[in-house]
Design a protein around this motif. Structure first.
Motif, mmCIF file in Angstrom:
data_model
loop_
_atom_site.group_PDB
_atom_site.id
_atom_site.type_symbol
_atom_site.label_atom_id
_atom_site.label_comp_id
_atom_site.label_asym_id
_atom_site.label_seq_id
_atom_site.Cartn_x
_atom_site.Cartn_y
_atom_site.Cartn_z
ATOM 1 N N LEU A 260 67.203 17.338 34.311
ATOM 2 C CA LEU A 260 66.279 16.535 35.068
ATOM 3 C C LEU A 260 67.051 15.972 36.413
ATOM 4 O O LEU A 260 68.074 16.092 36.431
ATOM 5 C CB LEU A 260 66.149 15.125 34.321
ATOM 6 C CG LEU A 260 65.372 15.216 32.797
ATOM 7 C CD1 LEU A 260 65.406 14.123 32.116
ATOM 8 C CD2 LEU A 260 63.623 15.616 33.229
ATOM 9 N N PRO A 261 66.210 15.380 37.402
ATOM 10 C CA PRO A 261 66.821 14.858 38.688
ATOM 11 C C PRO A 261 67.547 13.892 38.225
ATOM 12 O O PRO A 261 67.357 13.211 37.172
ATOM 13 C CB PRO A 261 65.726 14.506 39.270
ATOM 14 C CG PRO A 261 64.529 15.221 38.718
ATOM 15 C CD PRO A 261 64.817 15.324 37.241
ATOM 16 N N PRO A 262 68.755 13.330 39.107
ATOM 17 C CA PRO A 262 69.847 12.282 38.984
ATOM 18 C C PRO A 262 69.508 10.975 38.174
ATOM 19 O O PRO A 262 69.662 10.909 37.087
ATOM 20 C CB PRO A 262 70.625 12.051 40.214
ATOM 21 C CG PRO A 262 70.315 13.298 40.788
ATOM 22 C CD PRO A 262 68.952 14.149 40.557
ATOM 23 N N PRO A 263 68.069 10.372 38.538
ATOM 24 C CA PRO A 263 68.051 8.938 38.248
ATOM 25 C C PRO A 263 67.447 9.278 36.614
ATOM 26 O O PRO A 263 67.703 8.381 35.876
ATOM 27 C CB PRO A 263 66.792 8.541 39.015
ATOM 28 C CG PRO A 263 66.942 9.364 40.453
ATOM 29 C CD PRO A 263 67.548 10.784 40.032
ATOM 30 N N SER A 285 72.563 18.230 38.818
ATOM 31 C CA SER A 285 73.539 18.114 39.660
ATOM 32 C C SER A 285 73.130 17.147 40.488
ATOM 33 O O SER A 285 72.337 16.463 40.357
ATOM 34 C CB SER A 285 73.836 19.583 40.525
ATOM 35 O OG SER A 285 72.662 19.545 41.163
ATOM 36 N N GLY A 286 74.003 16.776 41.598
ATOM 37 C CA GLY A 286 73.823 15.459 42.465
ATOM 38 C C GLY A 286 74.034 14.226 41.788
ATOM 39 O O GLY A 286 73.456 13.226 42.609
ATOM 40 N N ILE A 287 74.956 14.046 40.813
ATOM 41 C CA ILE A 287 75.101 13.058 40.311
ATOM 42 C C ILE A 287 76.295 12.160 40.754
ATOM 43 O O ILE A 287 76.298 11.052 40.936
ATOM 44 C CB ILE A 287 75.001 12.985 38.645
ATOM 45 C CG1 ILE A 287 73.646 13.405 38.177
ATOM 46 C CG2 ILE A 287 75.363 11.819 38.121
ATOM 47 C CD1 ILE A 287 73.399 13.716 36.967
ATOM 48 N N PRO A 291 75.161 5.848 42.216
ATOM 49 C CA PRO A 291 75.241 4.923 41.250
ATOM 50 C C PRO A 291 75.032 5.515 39.894
ATOM 51 O O PRO A 291 75.199 4.897 38.843
ATOM 52 C CB PRO A 291 74.316 3.948 41.585
ATOM 53 C CG PRO A 291 74.229 4.174 43.006
ATOM 54 C CD PRO A 291 74.405 5.529 43.353
ATOM 55 N N HIS A 292 74.241 6.646 39.733
ATOM 56 C CA HIS A 292 74.039 7.233 38.581
ATOM 57 C C HIS A 292 75.189 7.745 37.614
ATOM 58 O O HIS A 292 75.437 7.968 36.514
ATOM 59 C CB HIS A 292 72.934 8.369 38.490
ATOM 60 C CG HIS A 292 71.872 7.832 39.461
ATOM 61 N ND1 HIS A 292 71.058 7.093 39.181
ATOM 62 C CD2 HIS A 292 71.455 8.457 40.750
ATOM 63 C CE1 HIS A 292 69.993 6.877 40.041
ATOM 64 N NE2 HIS A 292 70.207 7.635 41.101
ATOM 65 N N ARG A 298 79.058 4.819 31.576
ATOM 66 C CA ARG A 298 79.003 3.590 30.751
ATOM 67 C C ARG A 298 78.241 4.063 29.604
ATOM 68 O O ARG A 298 78.471 3.686 28.372
ATOM 69 C CB ARG A 298 78.249 2.596 31.582
ATOM 70 C CG ARG A 298 78.228 1.349 30.860
ATOM 71 C CD ARG A 298 77.645 0.131 31.916
ATOM 72 N NE ARG A 298 76.528 0.318 32.421
ATOM 73 C CZ ARG A 298 76.276 0.574 33.593
ATOM 74 N NH1 ARG A 298 77.399 0.465 34.618
ATOM 75 N NH2 ARG A 298 75.120 0.856 34.499
ATOM 76 N N SER A 299 76.982 4.742 29.544
ATOM 77 C CA SER A 299 76.425 5.212 28.206
ATOM 78 C C SER A 299 77.389 6.036 27.322
ATOM 79 O O SER A 299 77.463 5.657 26.246
ATOM 80 C CB SER A 299 75.095 6.228 28.745
ATOM 81 O OG SER A 299 74.508 5.213 29.431
ATOM 82 N N ILE A 300 78.093 6.899 27.884
ATOM 83 C CA ILE A 300 79.056 7.628 27.002
ATOM 84 C C ILE A 300 80.256 7.048 26.489
ATOM 85 O O ILE A 300 80.268 7.089 25.158
ATOM 86 C CB ILE A 300 79.456 9.137 27.661
ATOM 87 C CG1 ILE A 300 80.603 8.763 28.798
ATOM 88 C CG2 ILE A 300 78.486 9.924 28.106
ATOM 89 C CD1 ILE A 300 81.416 9.844 29.415
#
Length: 879
Positions: A260-263, A285-287, A291-292, A298-300
């Motif tokens: 998926l796209p970064p956001p 890519s592009g992450i 801020p993403h 943080r999620s992991i």
């Protein structure tokens, strides 16, 4: 309570937890954990079931870590599930420990992880022994202490046992830690490489999209029933029904692949964590740098997810019955025995193609991309327990935890070859470095030291990877570095001999019996010395017999065979049966063959050995295999306990926190306590003091300026030699005063040193790799020759020997009769000092004057930085 962990760790069942120090804000959480205890657990913890002051105990446990107390907690999804703490007893080197673990996670490795962290903290505070009172019936706790790997004793007295654990990690503890690391990684990475179910989040109908390609590969590689699709914009993709979200699936998948796209990718990782997904592969890519990135990290951390990526090719495994291809490779992943981990997706594609062209396949491939979590270290641990993987291949652009890499790679390389591509070796020495040691400790030197100590076969290109893997796959390791060359093209044989010698191989003289047997079968014009030239017209059967004779020579460890076809025959045609039975390493060279390297088959699909187009490539491979075999059979050697830890810490604690370059007196004190031979010296603040020092020594002296901003004394004109009397000393002092003016703080007065050879020894600490010990030619040769060897600390006795023999000039150096044993001792002591005093950012002993009997350090510089020591034995994941 802070939600930031000190470390992300793996439990025995593969779950990701957080371990951190506890403090007063954690009091309520610690209390809640104790209030959840069952009556049985309370009985084992408090030796009874009566009322206890849990609130007072919780407040005591949650006291900030200090000199006499430490407490660590283990958290799963922000819930405290275990606590370990110690209180220092009257004897400051002893502490009593206690543990408590929630019933829901007992036997999951929580107690062991907490103890390992407590041991690390205790050693930082110079504790030597942990004691624990345990009920004899508490077999689980006694087993945890016994399995920890540290020396321990049990003193049984009725229903209670006094357990004593000594905090001196030895080889047994290192093996125990590595074994636990491997087992935990196997359980954890099973969610990535052996998932029971997989969902592709973002798979679409457009064939040119990455998500579509990943789904197609998954469906081709494994069981369709375990594959799901998440895409709210379509009902199905490739015949697989599509759910609107992860939460809409009947059951959370074990692994999710996010395209998926970064956001949206960051949102998907968060949703996967909440839904109970165990691992994610983020192709997107592009992450990184947005801020993403922090949202994903943080999620992991919060949900204990394992993550591969982002910005990666994906993962694949060819394990029978568990086949998985969650990549967007153009074709199927060939099954085989080579494990691959790479930060570059393009490199993974190239390696898969190169191995397939050789008929070799892959056991597992992981493209780590920007590696927010899963890294090369994780795969080193995984392959240690994976019987299908026989060779590991690494393409690593950076090291998140080099200390763990060293421990895991060394353990793996003892049984399975580890091949790594050197990356980013273009750095040069920093010309403005503050010390000779710092100038020598370039990133290249650090990486090479890491690879050499871990037994990693380092190569410079992807083509060289294929060259080495082919030989490792089809030939035994050589028994040594003594090589014979045989060819039916004399010129090629000479080129091969030159290439072997350049790569450190020994073109061994053939025995008289071998030469006689060769003369008996070869034409009279043949050369039976090494390299053997059979002549171009020799029949294939005769060439094969000559090779058989060479293989029977006890002085030959490996043979390089060069053949070219002629109008009268091709010697290679008769070699396959002999090669198939050969117990020694045999590599072929076929000048002019189209392929750089290819298999020579004994039977269809059964390679006997590798054939190379260029003798230079074949010699480089043979040299790499020889070095690896030598490392593998070399005893690792223990790290000697050589220094007085308590005395060193006493000296270190007296050094001011804001110290930078230590004074000559401080340098001398540190080295004397560490047992280094240091030349006698007196510090003189005035001219009269310098004269008084001369009278003390009673002979010719040296004056060395202690001047602000002057580090390289000889180059700055800060050394005056051979001063025989008071007038000479006064004149030299005035000369130094005139040269340095107000910057001159004083002078160091030393007696003239006896004659000998000057060497340089030192320590350079790196924020990522840790301390490096450097050895080389000293004095003026340091800058002129730049001949150094290096090892990461600590330095074992074996490491020290390799350093002493690792200079280009080593043979000539030790042939002068200087005291090798004395220098060996200094290297081992330097390695121990670097570990015990992590505040040493740089230490430069230049020169160390070495004579026939002993050595002495003539000049010392130490740069000091307050820092928290890193423990190489902590089983932590990359943040």
């Amino acid at each position: 309570m802070s939600s930031e962990p000190t470390a992300r760790v793996l439990l025995a069942d593969g779950a990701v937890a957080a371990v951190r120090a506890l403090g007063p804000p954690d009091t309520a959480t610690v209390l809640a954990l104790h209030e959840r205890l069952s009556e049985h657990d309370r009985y084992l913890r408090f030796f009874g079931t009566g009322a206890s002051r849990d609130d007072a105990l919780a407040a005591k446990i949650a006291t900030e870590t200090g000199e006499r107390h430490a407490a660590v907690g283990c958290f799963l999804r922000d819930e405290l599930v275990g606590v370990a703490h110690y209180e220092v007893l009257d004897d400051s080197a002893y502490a009593e420990i206690a543990l408590v673990v929630d019933a829901s996670v007992q036997a999951h490795g929580v107690a062991t992880q907490l103890l390992e962290h407590l041991v690390s903290i205790g050693r930082q505070h110079h504790l030597r022994v942990f004691v624990a009172e345990v009920l004899a019936e508490n077999s689980a706790m006694l087993r945890v202490l016994a399995d920890l790997g540290l020396p321990y004793e049990l003193d049984r007295d009725g229903p209670e046992v006094l357990a004593t654990v000594r905090l001196n990690p030895d080889d047994r503890y290192r093996r125990a830690v590595t074994g636990r690391d491997r087992a935990a990684e196997e359980a954890s990475l099973a969610h990535v490489l052996r998932p029971a179910s997989v969902a592709v989040i973002g798979a679409g109908r457009r064939e040119s999209s990455v998500g579509h390609a990943v789904l197609a590969n998954l469906l081709r590689s494994g069981d369709h029933a375990r594959v799901a699709v998440v895409n709210p914009r379509t009902d199905q993709v490739l015949g697989v029904p599509s759910a609107r979200s992860v939460t809409a699936l009947a059951d959370p998948p074990e692994l999710a692949v996010i395209c998926l796209p970064p956001p949206e990718a960051a949102d998907a990782v968060e949703e996967c964590g909440r839904s109970g997904v165990r691992a994610v592969v983020v192709i997107s890519s592009g992450i990184t740098g947005t801020p993403h990135e922090e949202r994903m990290r943080r999620s992991i951390r919060r949900y204990g997810l394992r993550m591969v990526g982002p910005n990666c090719l994906g993962v694949a495994s060819t394990e029978p019955g568990q086949e998985l291809d969650a990549t967007f490779l153009a074709g199927p992943v060939p099954a085989g025995r080579v494990g691959v981990v790479t930060q570059s997706g393009g490199v993974a594609i190239a390696l898969a193609g190169a191995l397939a062209s050789l008929g070799l396949g892959i056991s597992s491939v992981v493209s780590t991309g920007d590696k927010y979590d899963v890294s090369g270290n994780d795969l080193l641990a995984w392959w240690g327990n994976d019987r299908r993987t026989e060779i590991a291949v690494l393409y690593l652009e950076s090291f998140g935890n080099p200390r763990r890499f060293t421990r895991l790679a060394r353990a793996l390389a003892r049984t399975k070859p580890v091949v790594a591509v050197r990356v980013g070796t273009g750095e040069t020495a920093r010309s403005a470095a503050a010390s000779h040691t710092a100038a020598a400790a370039t990133p290249v030197v650090l990486r090479e030291a890491l690879y050499e100590q871990a037994g990693v076969i380092a190569v410079d290109s992807l083509s060289a990877v294929a060259d080495v893997v082919a030989a490792l796959s089809w030939q035994p390791l050589p028994g040594g570095s003594k090589v014979a060359v045989i060819s039916n093209a004399g010129g090629a044989g000479v080129l091969a001999a030159d290439a072997c010698e350049r790569d450190g191989l020994v073109l061994t003289p053939l025995s008289r019996g071998t030469a006689d047997r060769l003369r008996a079968v070869l034409p009279s014009q043949a050369s039976v010395s090494n390299p053997v030239d059979t002549t171009a017209a020799v029949p294939a059967i005769i060439f094969s017999e000559a090779l058989r004779i060479l293989l029977g020579d006890e002085g030959v460890d490996a043979v390089l065979v060069i053949t070219v076809p002629t109008a009268v025959g091709d010697p290679q045609g008769a070699l396959a049966p002999l090669l198939d039975r050969a117990a020694k390493t045999v590599l072929l060279v076929r000048p002019g063959q189209v392929e750089r390297v290819k298999p020579v088959d004994y039977a269809p699909g059964r390679p006997a050995t590798a054939s190379y187009a260029d003798v230079v490539d074949a010699a480089a491979v043979l040299a790499a295999l020889s070095r690896y075999a030598r490392w593998r059979h070399r005893p690792a050697g223990p790290t000697p306990e050589t220094l007085d830890t308590a005395a060193l810490r006493t000296v270190a604690d007296l050094i001011p926190a804001d110290a930078n370059w230590l004074s000559p007196q401080q340098c001398e004190e540190v080295l004397k306590v560490a047992g280094f031979p240091v030349t006698a010296s007196r510090y003189a603040s005035t001219e009269d003091d310098a004269v008084a020092a001369l009278e003390t020594f009673g002979g010719p002296v040296v004056l060395k300026a202690d001047a602000e901003g002057v580090l390289h004394k000889s180059a700055s004109g800060a050394v005056v030699l051979g001063l025989p009397d008071a007038d000479a000393v006064r004149g030299a002092h005035r000369e130094l005063r005139a040269r340095f003016g107000s910057r001159l703080r004083g002078v160091l007065v030393q007696p003239m040193a006896p004659p000998g050879r000057d060497l340089v020894l030192g320590i350079r600490s790196d924020a990522v790799f840790g301390p490096l010990v450097v050895f080389g030619l000293g004095g003026t040769d340091t800058d002129l020759v730049a001949d150094h060897s290096a090892r990461l600390a600590p330095v074992t006795a074996t490491d020290a020997d390799l350093m002493l023999d690792g200079l280009r000039s080593s043979d000539a150096l030790w042939a002068t009769g200087i005291d090798r044993a004395a220098v060996h001792d200094l290297l081992v002591r330097l390695g121990a000092l670097a570990v015990l005093l992590p505040e040493i950012a740089e230490l430069d002993l230049n020169p160390v004057r070495v004579a026939a009997n002993g050595c002495v350090a003539l000049d010392i510089r130490i740069r000091w930085e307050r820092c928290a020591p890193a423990d190489p034995l902590l089983r932590t994941l990359t943040p």
